[in-house]
Structure formats: C-alpha cells, structure tokens
Design an enzyme around this catalytic site. Structure first.
Site, PDB file in Angstrom:
ATOM      1  N   GLY A  21       0.837  -1.194   0.000  1.00  0.00           N
ATOM      2  CA  GLY A  21       0.000   0.000   0.000  1.00  0.00           C
ATOM      3  C   GLY A  21       0.871   1.243   0.000  1.00  0.00           C
ATOM      4  O   GLY A  21       0.531   2.266   0.594  1.00  0.00           O
ATOM      5  N   SER A  78      -4.945   0.295  13.797  1.00  0.00           N
ATOM      6  CA  SER A  78      -5.690   1.556  13.882  1.00  0.00           C
ATOM      7  C   SER A  78      -6.122   1.751  15.327  1.00  0.00           C
ATOM      8  O   SER A  78      -6.400   0.776  16.034  1.00  0.00           O
ATOM      9  CB  SER A  78      -6.940   1.503  13.005  1.00  0.00           C
ATOM     10  OG  SER A  78      -7.837   2.538  13.381  1.00  0.00           O
ATOM     11  N   TYR A 137     -14.311  -3.399  10.634  1.00  0.00           N
ATOM     12  CA  TYR A 137     -12.978  -2.798  10.484  1.00  0.00           C
ATOM     13  C   TYR A 137     -12.213  -2.874  11.812  1.00  0.00           C
ATOM     14  O   TYR A 137     -11.037  -3.263  11.843  1.00  0.00           O
ATOM     15  CB  TYR A 137     -13.135  -1.349  10.032  1.00  0.00           C
ATOM     16  CG  TYR A 137     -11.834  -0.593   9.840  1.00  0.00           C
ATOM     17  CD1 TYR A 137     -11.019  -0.849   8.738  1.00  0.00           C
ATOM     18  CD2 TYR A 137     -11.435   0.386  10.746  1.00  0.00           C
ATOM     19  CE1 TYR A 137      -9.831  -0.143   8.550  1.00  0.00           C
ATOM     20  CE2 TYR A 137     -10.251   1.090  10.563  1.00  0.00           C
ATOM     21  CZ  TYR A 137      -9.455   0.829   9.466  1.00  0.00           C
ATOM     22  OH  TYR A 137      -8.290   1.532   9.282  1.00  0.00           O
TER      23      TYR A 137
HETATM   24  N1  LIG Z   1      -6.259   7.171   7.297  1.00  0.00           N
HETATM   25  C1  LIG Z   1      -6.659   6.798   8.496  1.00  0.00           C
HETATM   26  O1  LIG Z   1      -7.419   7.519   9.176  1.00  0.00           O
HETATM   27  C2  LIG Z   1      -6.147   5.501   9.096  1.00  0.00           C
HETATM   28  C3  LIG Z   1      -6.247   5.347  10.482  1.00  0.00           C
HETATM   29  C4  LIG Z   1      -5.788   4.169  11.042  1.00  0.00           C
HETATM   30  C5  LIG Z   1      -5.255   3.171  10.257  1.00  0.00           C
HETATM   31  N2  LIG Z   1      -5.199   3.344   8.908  1.00  0.00           N
HETATM   32  C6  LIG Z   1      -4.633   2.250   8.117  1.00  0.00           C
HETATM   33  O2  LIG Z   1      -3.525   2.741   7.416  1.00  0.00           O
HETATM   34  C7  LIG Z   1      -3.285   1.916   6.284  1.00  0.00           C
HETATM   35  C8  LIG Z   1      -3.076   2.805   5.061  1.00  0.00           C
HETATM   36  O3  LIG Z   1      -4.288   3.495   4.807  1.00  0.00           O
HETATM   37  P1  LIG Z   1      -4.343   4.994   4.274  1.00  0.00           P
HETATM   38  O4  LIG Z   1      -5.068   5.790   5.273  1.00  0.00           O
HETATM   39  O5  LIG Z   1      -3.014   5.412   3.802  1.00  0.00           O
HETATM   40  O6  LIG Z   1      -5.361   4.807   3.064  1.00  0.00           O
HETATM   41  P2  LIG Z   1      -5.168   4.852   1.475  1.00  0.00           P
HETATM   42  O7  LIG Z   1      -4.556   6.134   1.085  1.00  0.00           O
HETATM   43  O8  LIG Z   1      -6.495   4.487   0.924  1.00  0.00           O
HETATM   44  O9  LIG Z   1      -4.126   3.704   1.224  1.00  0.00           O
HETATM   45  C9  LIG Z   1      -4.474   2.339   1.304  1.00  0.00           C
HETATM   46  C10 LIG Z   1      -3.400   1.582   0.564  1.00  0.00           C
HETATM   47  O10 LIG Z   1      -3.659   0.197   0.678  1.00  0.00           O
HETATM   48  C11 LIG Z   1      -3.570  -0.370  -0.623  1.00  0.00           C
HETATM   49  N3  LIG Z   1      -4.435  -1.542  -0.717  1.00  0.00           N
HETATM   50  C12 LIG Z   1      -5.745  -1.652  -0.376  1.00  0.00           C
HETATM   51  N4  LIG Z   1      -6.184  -2.894  -0.632  1.00  0.00           N
HETATM   52  C13 LIG Z   1      -5.134  -3.568  -1.151  1.00  0.00           C
HETATM   53  C14 LIG Z   1      -4.953  -4.892  -1.601  1.00  0.00           C
HETATM   54  N5  LIG Z   1      -5.966  -5.780  -1.605  1.00  0.00           N
HETATM   55  N6  LIG Z   1      -3.739  -5.258  -2.062  1.00  0.00           N
HETATM   56  C15 LIG Z   1      -2.721  -4.379  -2.075  1.00  0.00           C
HETATM   57  N7  LIG Z   1      -2.828  -3.107  -1.676  1.00  0.00           N
HETATM   58  C16 LIG Z   1      -4.028  -2.709  -1.220  1.00  0.00           C
HETATM   59  C17 LIG Z   1      -4.007   0.741  -1.574  1.00  0.00           C
HETATM   60  O11 LIG Z   1      -3.475   0.517  -2.861  1.00  0.00           O
HETATM   61  P3  LIG Z   1      -4.445   0.315  -4.152  1.00  0.00           P
HETATM   62  O12 LIG Z   1      -5.367   1.483  -4.149  1.00  0.00           O
HETATM   63  O13 LIG Z   1      -3.506   0.278  -5.279  1.00  0.00           O
HETATM   64  O14 LIG Z   1      -5.125  -0.958  -3.896  1.00  0.00           O
HETATM   65  C18 LIG Z   1      -3.367   1.937  -0.911  1.00  0.00           C
HETATM   66  O15 LIG Z   1      -2.033   2.068  -1.320  1.00  0.00           O
HETATM   67  C19 LIG Z   1      -4.493   0.988   6.165  1.00  0.00           C
HETATM   68  O16 LIG Z   1      -4.160  -0.278   6.697  1.00  0.00           O
HETATM   69  C20 LIG Z   1      -5.530   1.672   7.047  1.00  0.00           C
HETATM   70  O17 LIG Z   1      -6.466   0.761   7.557  1.00  0.00           O
HETATM   71  C21 LIG Z   1      -5.617   4.492   8.315  1.00  0.00           C
END
Ligand SMILES: NC(=O)c1ccc[n+]([C@@H]2O[C@H](COP(=O)([O-])OP(=O)(O)OC[C@H]3O[C@@H](n4cnc5c(N)ncnc54)[C@H](OP(=O)(O)O)[C@@H]3O)[C@@H](O)[C@H]2O)c1
Length: 247
Positions: free
Chosen positions: A13, A135, A148
């Site tokens: 990701g 998270s 989630y």
């Molecule tokens: N933003 C928040 O508030 C927050 C808070 C707590 C935890 N998190 C966690 O942080 C992590 C990153 O999230 P983010 O906030 O940076 O969101 P994001 O910008 O939507 O990034 C998510 C990433 O995960 C990749 N991904 C999703 N499904 C996938 C799959 N099946 N195989 C490979 N890659 C996949 C996406 O790539 P593609 O689009 O190319 O699939 C993207 O690069 C996640 O685990 C999320 O749960 C986020």
C-alpha cells in the site's frame, strides 16, 4: 540523516496515503524501497516521483504474494524492513453487515496482512523489522465500525504472536496505530462533497488536538519503529491518535 542506507524496505500500500509517506521518508533516508498496491497508475506515479520500485500485487491474492516475493528475491534480494500497511476501510451498522462486506475487509486487512508477513519469512534477513499498520479504532467502539475495528484488533494481536514466533531470528514486529489521518481512505464512496465535509468535521471535533493527523507525521513514527532507536520495542504498538484514546 541516512538512517536506512544499505537497507531494503518493502511497503505494501505504498502508492497512497500513509504508505506513500513512509516510502518517501525511507527513500529520503537512504533505503532502497519497493512498494506494492493494486492500482497501476498510482504505482507508476509513486515510482517516478519517489524513485522507488513498484510492483502490482493484491495482498488478498496468495498467487500475487508469491509472485511479489519471487520478483523481490530476483531483484533486490533480502528484506530488512517490511511495512505491512495495505488496507481498506468500509463502515456499516451491525444490522446491515453482509457476508460479502465482512469478507472483503477481513480478506484484505487480516488474511492479506497475515500472509504478507508469513510469505515474506524466507526473504527477511535475520534481525529484520516488521511493522503492521493497525488503527486506534481497534480498542474503541465506534458506530458502523465493527468489522474494520475487529480486523485491526487482529492486526494488533499479530504483532505480539509474530514477535514470539520470530524471536529466534531476532525479527521484531510492532504495530503502528494511527488515529484519523488525512488520506484517500477517507474519500468515502457514495457521499456528496458536503456530506463528506460534515463527516470529517464531526471526526475532527472529537480529536483533542483539534485536527486530523498528516500522513507525514505517521510516517515519522513508522520510521522510528523501523530504526535501531526502537530496538527495545517488540510486540508493542505505537499509537498516534491526537489524544482520542487517552483524553
Ligand atoms: N487514514 C486513516 O485515518 C487511518 C487510520 C488508522 C489506520 N489506517 C490504516 O492505514 C493503512 C493505510 O491506509 P491509508 O489511510 O493510507 O489509506 P489509502 O490512502 O487508501 O491507502 C491504502 C493503501 O492500501 C492499498 N491496498 C488496499 N487494498 C489492497 C490490496 N488488496 N492489495 C494491495 N494493496 C491494497 C491501496 O493501494 P491500491 O489502491 O492500489 O489498492 C493503498 O495504497 C491501512 O491499513 C488503514 O487501515 C488508516
């Protein structure tokens, strides 16, 4: 500072949000970085912009993970740092959760992350560091977030069990636990711009420091976990949530 020169880092990701910020900071600090994701366009853009390698791989597909690690072995060799970060977020009240909805999140956020680490084992150097993105919601009760949150609790748990299984190889596993962070994961589909703005404002109002986290500040914590500075930390979690859990 060049804390990571000579190190090879993998960020799943790594083409968006927190993962992209982690890849960027690792690259700036000297690491050779490989990112993965599903979206070819954003993978190519990140590869160009950051000077990293990008491999298309869906963490929920076991054949993709096998191909991913085979390609890594042929190109960059052993891995020093693995950030199992890929994930999705979807919300629905308990009464409306379907089996497909449940499976979609668990197959990516839990099963996908589990096998991202398991299938990496032959390729990780002894003494490597693994960071799992959980998270803050994993120990909170928020409406619509049961699936989630349960998945992220599983991720938190894996940091403990994986560390226990990998002690003999001196591989440290910790969880990175962000609060609400401004990334595309908050572009909730099916919402109008004004609904989304209202949703974000409601979230912001609940955060004691009064703002969302930036991906860059979460990445700083991720680099701490990946560095020797956190050598005494194992099976733990580093939480950055603007005070939401504690205040
Ligand atoms: N933003 C928040 O508030 C927050 C808070 C707590 C935890 N998190 C966690 O942080 C992590 C990153 O999230 P983010 O906030 O940076 O969101 P994001 O910008 O939507 O990034 C998510 C990433 O995960 C990749 N991904 C999703 N499904 C996938 C799959 N099946 N195989 C490979 N890659 C996949 C996406 O790539 P593609 O689009 O190319 O699939 C993207 O690069 C996640 O685990 C999320 O749960 C986020």
């Amino acid at each position: 500072m060049d804390r990571f020169s000579g190190k090879t880092a993998v960020v799943t990701g790594g083409n968006s949000g927190i993962g992209l910020a982690i890849a960027n900071r690792l690259r700036q600090e000297g690491a050779e970085v490989v990112i993965s994701g599903r979206n070819r366009v954003s993978l190519d853009a990140a590869a160009r912009e950051l000077g990293v390698r990008a491999i298309e791989a869906d963490v929920s597909r076991m054949d993709d993970l096998d191909r991913f690690y085979a390609t890594l072995a042929d190109t960059v060799g052993k891995i020093d740092l693995l950030y199992a970060n890929a994930g999705i977020f979807e919300a629905k009240p308990l009464a409306e959760v379907t089996e497909a909805f449940f499976d979609r999140q668990f197959v990516i956020n839990v099963k996908g992350l589990f096998f991202t680490v398991q299938k990496a084992l032959p390729h990780l150097r002894d003494g490597a560091v693994v960071v799992l993105t959980s998270s803050m919601i994993h120990d909170a009760g928020w409406p619509g977030c049961s699936v989630y949150a349960a998945g992220k609790a599983a991720v938190r748990s894996m940091a403990r069990s994986f560390s226990a299984d990998l002690l003999a190889r001196r591989i440290r596993v910790n969880a990175l636990t962000p609060g609400v962070t401004a990334t595309p994961i908050l572009d909730w589909p099916g919402m109008s711009e004004s609904e989304r703005a209202a949703g974000l404002e409601a979230l912001r109002a609940r955060i004691p420091v009064g703002r969302l986290a930036s991906p860059d500040e979460i990445a700083e914590a991720a680099l701490f976990l990946g560095s020797a500075a956190s050598a005494y930390m194992i099976g733990g979690e580093l939480r950055l949530d603007g005070g939401m859990t504690e205040l």
